[in-house]
Design a protein around this motif. Structure first.
Motif, mmCIF file in Angstrom:
data_model
loop_
_atom_site.group_PDB
_atom_site.id
_atom_site.type_symbol
_atom_site.label_atom_id
_atom_site.label_comp_id
_atom_site.label_asym_id
_atom_site.label_seq_id
_atom_site.Cartn_x
_atom_site.Cartn_y
_atom_site.Cartn_z
ATOM 1 N N THR A 9 0.823 -1.264 -0.131
ATOM 2 C CA THR A 9 -0.052 0.055 -0.040
ATOM 3 C C THR A 9 0.935 1.302 0.017
ATOM 4 N N PRO A 10 1.019 1.954 -1.197
ATOM 5 C CA PRO A 10 1.855 3.130 -1.207
ATOM 6 C C PRO A 10 1.459 4.170 -0.183
ATOM 7 N N ASP A 11 2.173 5.220 -0.224
ATOM 8 C CA ASP A 11 1.932 6.447 0.396
ATOM 9 C C ASP A 11 1.599 6.254 2.015
ATOM 10 N N LEU A 36 1.100 2.063 12.399
ATOM 11 C CA LEU A 36 1.706 3.119 11.818
ATOM 12 C C LEU A 36 3.034 3.117 11.805
ATOM 13 N N PRO A 37 3.735 3.383 10.471
ATOM 14 C CA PRO A 37 5.306 3.506 10.847
ATOM 15 C C PRO A 37 5.242 4.731 11.616
ATOM 16 N N ILE A 38 6.332 4.903 12.134
ATOM 17 C CA ILE A 38 6.885 5.994 13.035
ATOM 18 C C ILE A 38 7.934 6.887 12.488
ATOM 19 N N CYS A 39 7.743 8.202 12.434
ATOM 20 C CA CYS A 39 8.754 8.869 11.294
ATOM 21 C C CYS A 39 8.958 10.255 12.104
ATOM 22 N N VAL A 104 7.945 -0.661 3.848
ATOM 23 C CA VAL A 104 8.648 -0.804 2.630
ATOM 24 C C VAL A 104 9.613 0.296 2.518
ATOM 25 N N ILE A 105 10.890 0.155 2.215
ATOM 26 C CA ILE A 105 11.724 1.284 1.985
ATOM 27 C C ILE A 105 12.544 1.120 0.792
ATOM 28 N N MET A 113 3.619 0.301 2.954
ATOM 29 C CA MET A 113 3.443 -0.821 4.022
ATOM 30 C C MET A 113 3.156 -1.997 3.258
ATOM 31 N N LEU A 114 3.485 -3.066 3.637
ATOM 32 C CA LEU A 114 3.136 -4.308 3.080
ATOM 33 C C LEU A 114 2.516 -5.100 4.385
#
Length: 142
Positions: A9-11, A36-39, A104-105, A113-114
């Motif tokens: 899933t992009p973005d 959620l990814p943490i940035c 996904v990087i 995210m996958l």
């Protein structure tokens, strides 16, 4: 060869390290996601927060979600998959690290995210069955 980039899933929406757990939990609810990814301010990936992290690591401990920063859930380097890595590598990574979702990087940039479901739709049934059994098994007490 099907790649993580093709399945992800992009973005991906990010939680920021300076946001409260309550804010992030509300975003997860609104987006209908379990993590959620943490940035950080540098837009680099610092971790991943899950709905289970919030319940077990905050609410169940009696902490106030409106006062706890999501940065508390940044620990070890997060498990990731490269955007151009094969889907079977994503499957192995999920099984090896007992995770259901992978950031996904591409280089150092978070591009998506996958999830287990993403991989399951693209993989042969026998591989999907092994993955689900591996990540669904209770932890060993060894």
């Amino acid at each position: 060869m099907t790649t993580a980039r093709e399945l992800m899933t992009p973005d991906a929406h990010c939680a920021r390290t300076d946001e409260t757990v309550a804010t992030v939990a509300a975003r997860m609810r609104d987006l209908g996601v379990g993590s959620l990814p943490i940035c950080g301010e540098d837009q680099r990936l610092h971790g991943v927060v899950t709905d289970r992290d919030i319940v077990v690591g905050c609410v169940a401990d009696g902490k106030d979600p409106s006062q706890v920063l999501v940065a508390e859930f940044c620990g070890e380097e997060p498990v990731t998959i490269g955007a151009d890595d094969d889907a079977s590598e994503a499957l192995r990574t999920m099984m090896d690290h007992d995770v259901r979702r992978l950031p996904v990087i591409d280089g150092h940039e978070l591009v998506g995210m996958l999830s287990q479901a993403d991989v399951a739709r693209a993989m042969p049934e026998d591989e999907v069955g092994r993955m689900l059994a591996a990540v669904s098994a209770p932890p060993s007490n060894a």
